[in-house]
Design an enzyme around this catalytic site. Structure first.
Site: not given
Ligand SMILES: [Zn+2]
Length: 292
Positions: A75-76, A97, A127, A185, A214-215, A217, A236
């Site tokens: 990842d990244h 990334d 990305e 985050g 991504h992100g 959450s 993700n």
């Molecule tokens: Zn990410």
């Protein structure tokens, strides 16, 4: 990772991509996926373990013996050196990334890496647009800071459709992380991001590879379920899994028969149970249950 995501794109569901932080979370994530009969993508960052090669090798062994399809994704991925080192390990895919670079520079760097990775049978995720990060915006025990990204700041970084089409054609990446409203985050308490579903639809129709967010959450169940139905193939997730783990520890989650001392002395089973329950919940939400 490519076959896992191509199938998801065809059938309109998304595969959960949880971060695995230690050996035990590798076991937990795969076991949870097996319980749900769902494919899974393990997200590993370069900083996850001091001996990353052994760590990834362990994940590979577990993946091979798993009853469900498992991909191991860097990842990244960072600089060139880090990417090349990762390609020597057992990753099945790498995320490169370069979203902070100018369009042409992003294409140039990523195309070169794609050529090498594909030669080695490794998928590549890139990305376009930029998914920012809420640093400690959550009031529930995350790092303290005031960096909260405003909706206006975000819109300027959203993925542009024509650029995405050209980008995928020229780089030959296997899937593309897009910026449509989520950020990395956790979000400030009570705040859910607004996702640009119209943009997602245009991207889904125009771009010929699976799309990633991504992100995941804290993005809100309705948002995520709709995004997975309408074009996102990989989500993700990290913060929510860790948050649930901490919650289970704080609430003393263990069997009733365990006394207080046991709960205090052995908090880790509670942590992993929280991680697993949250992952299971998301697998259902993304509709990848029984898609193994
Ligand atoms: Zn990410």
């Amino acid at each position: 990772m490519k076959p896992i995501l191509d199938k998801a794109r065809e059938d309109h569901y998304a595969v959960a991509a949880p971060n695995v932080l230690d050996y035990k979370t590798i076991d937990v994530a795969i076991k949870t996926a097996e319980k749900k009969n769902a494919p899974i993508i393990l997200n590993v960052t370069f900083e996850t373990n001091d001996d990353l090669s052994t760590f990834v090798n362990y994940a590979k062994d577990k993946a091979i013996h798993s009853k469900v399809p498992v991909a191991i994704n860097l990842d990244h991925g960072g600089d060139y050196e880090q990417i090349i080192k990762s390609l020597k390990m057992d990753f099945t895919s790498i995320m490169v990334d370069r979203s902070m670079l100018e369009f042409e520079d992003n294409i140039k760097e990523v195309s070169e890496i794609v050529k090498i990775a594909h030669t080695l049978g490794c998928s590549v995720e890139a990305e376009l647009g930029h998914v920012g990060t809420n640093i400690g915006a959550d009031s529930e025990g995350m790092l303290g800071s005031n960096t909260i990204i405003t909706e206006e700041d975000k819109k300027a970084t959203f993925t542009k459709v024509e650029e995405a089409v050209e980008y995928v054609e020229r780089t030959k990446v296997d899937c593309l992380a897009v910026a449509i409203g989520t950020v990395h985050g956790l979000y400030p308490k009570g705040l859910k991001p607004s996702i640009d579903f119209e943009l997602l639809k245009k991207l889904r129709d125009a771009v010929k590879v699976p799309l990633v967010i991504h992100g995941g959450s804290g993005s809100g169940d309705d948002n995520l379920a709709r995004a997975c139905k309408e074009g996102i193939c990989k989500v993700n997730i990290c913060s929510d899994l860790l948050k649930k783990g901490r919650e289970y520890i704080n609430n003393g989650y263990l069997k009733d028969s365990d006394d207080m001392l046991t709960k205090l002395m052995y908090p880790l089973p509670a942590y992993y149970a929280g991680y697993s329950d949250m992952l299971e919940y998301y697998i259902d939400l993304f509709k990848s249950t029984n898609k193994a």
